[in-house]
Design an enzyme around this catalytic site. Structure first.
Site, PDB file in Angstrom:
ATOM      1  N   GLY A  20       0.875  -1.144  -0.022  1.00 25.64           N
ATOM      2  CA  GLY A  20      -0.096   0.036   0.075  1.00 25.64           C
ATOM      3  C   GLY A  20       0.819   1.257   0.102  1.00 25.64           C
ATOM      4  CB  ALA A  21       0.090   4.875  -0.781  1.00 23.80           C
ATOM      5  CB  SER A  22       4.051   6.808   2.027  1.00 30.39           C
ATOM      6  OG  SER A  22       4.530   7.355   3.018  1.00 30.39           O
ATOM      7  CB  SER A  23       0.502   7.858   5.116  1.00 32.33           C
ATOM      8  OG  SER A  23       2.042   8.443   5.502  1.00 32.33           O
ATOM      9  N   GLY A  65      -1.273   2.744   6.646  1.00 31.33           N
ATOM     10  CA  GLY A  65      -1.435   2.082   8.056  1.00 31.33           C
ATOM     11  C   GLY A  65      -0.736   0.750   7.988  1.00 31.33           C
ATOM     12  CE  LYS A  66       3.211   0.394   3.313  1.00 28.09           C
ATOM     13  NZ  LYS A  66       3.016   1.858   3.331  1.00 28.09           N
ATOM     14  CB  THR A  67       4.144   0.042  10.075  1.00 28.30           C
ATOM     15  OG1 THR A  67       4.791   0.335   8.980  1.00 28.30           O
ATOM     16  CG2 THR A  67       4.721   0.023  11.402  1.00 28.30           C
ATOM     17  CG  ASP A  90       9.007   2.255   7.324  1.00 32.81           C
ATOM     18  OD1 ASP A  90       9.036   2.429   6.185  1.00 32.81           O
ATOM     19  OD2 ASP A  90       7.505   2.238   7.680  1.00 32.81           O
TER      20      ASP A  90
END
Length: 190
Positions: A13-16, A18-20, A44
């Site tokens: 998914g895109a940066s920001s 909520g993947k992490t 990251d």
């Protein structure tokens, strides 16, 4: 005795998006398998958490354009190394190009991979990006334009759903998956 290879849940998914946050929640909620519990593995870790990349006095990564391809490829190579050692993984990444997707496929074809697309509207990505303060403004918009254009997914989820619901959907989908070469089938749109 060699342990069985681990299983992989890949969150793209895109940066920001909520993947992490999703990966950490999954790591703690997923049941153990024959290979044991799931570990969270993220690019990251190199970029922000472990502080391994060389920095300028202003804190920017030094020579990023030059070292970026080898850092990404090194991260990609770590995933099958961890899997082959018997570790289950929940990994998050941003696939930006067909070349990156193809490299991942080359490395992951022997493994049980469950492919999840975490989708988030651009407006929400930009709001989150600004609130974080640790990302370059505009990265999320750039990622959103390409990150989901390279393959189909075993599961698509929406960042606006509650974290609990996202975790539940991923665990249910993963448990019900076919264990054939999901990564190749996803690449083929299957």
């Amino acid at each position: 005795m060699t342990p069985p290879p681990g299983q992989l849940i890949l969150i793209n998914g895109a940066s920001s998006a909520g993947k992490t946050t999703l990966c950490r929640a999954l790591r703690d909620a997923l049941p153990d398998t024959a290979a044991g519990p799931f570990l969270h593995f993220s690019l990251d870790f190199f970029m922000f958490d472990a502080d391994v990349l060389p920095r300028t006095l202003e804190g920017r990564v030094r020579n990023w354009n030059r070292i970026r391809p080898q850092v990404f490829d090194g991260y990609y190579r770590c995933i099958p190394a961890l899997l082959s050692a018997g570790n289950n993984l929940v990994a998050d990444l941003i696939i930006e190009t067909t070349m990156q997707r193809d490299r991942l496929h080359e490395l992951l074809v022997p493994y049980d991979v469950y492919w999840v697309g975490l989708h988030c509207p651009v407006e929400e990505l930009e709001r989150r990006e600004a609130a974080r303060g640790d990302r370059k403004i505009g990265e999320a918009r750039r990622d959103a334009q390409t990150v989901h254009t390279f393959s189909a997914y075993d599961l698509n989820i929406d960042c606006r759903d509650s974290l609990e619901y996202q975790v539940e959907r991923v665990i249910q989908g993963w448990a019900a998956r076919r264990t054939a070469d999901n990564f190749t089938e996803s690449l083929d749109g299957g």
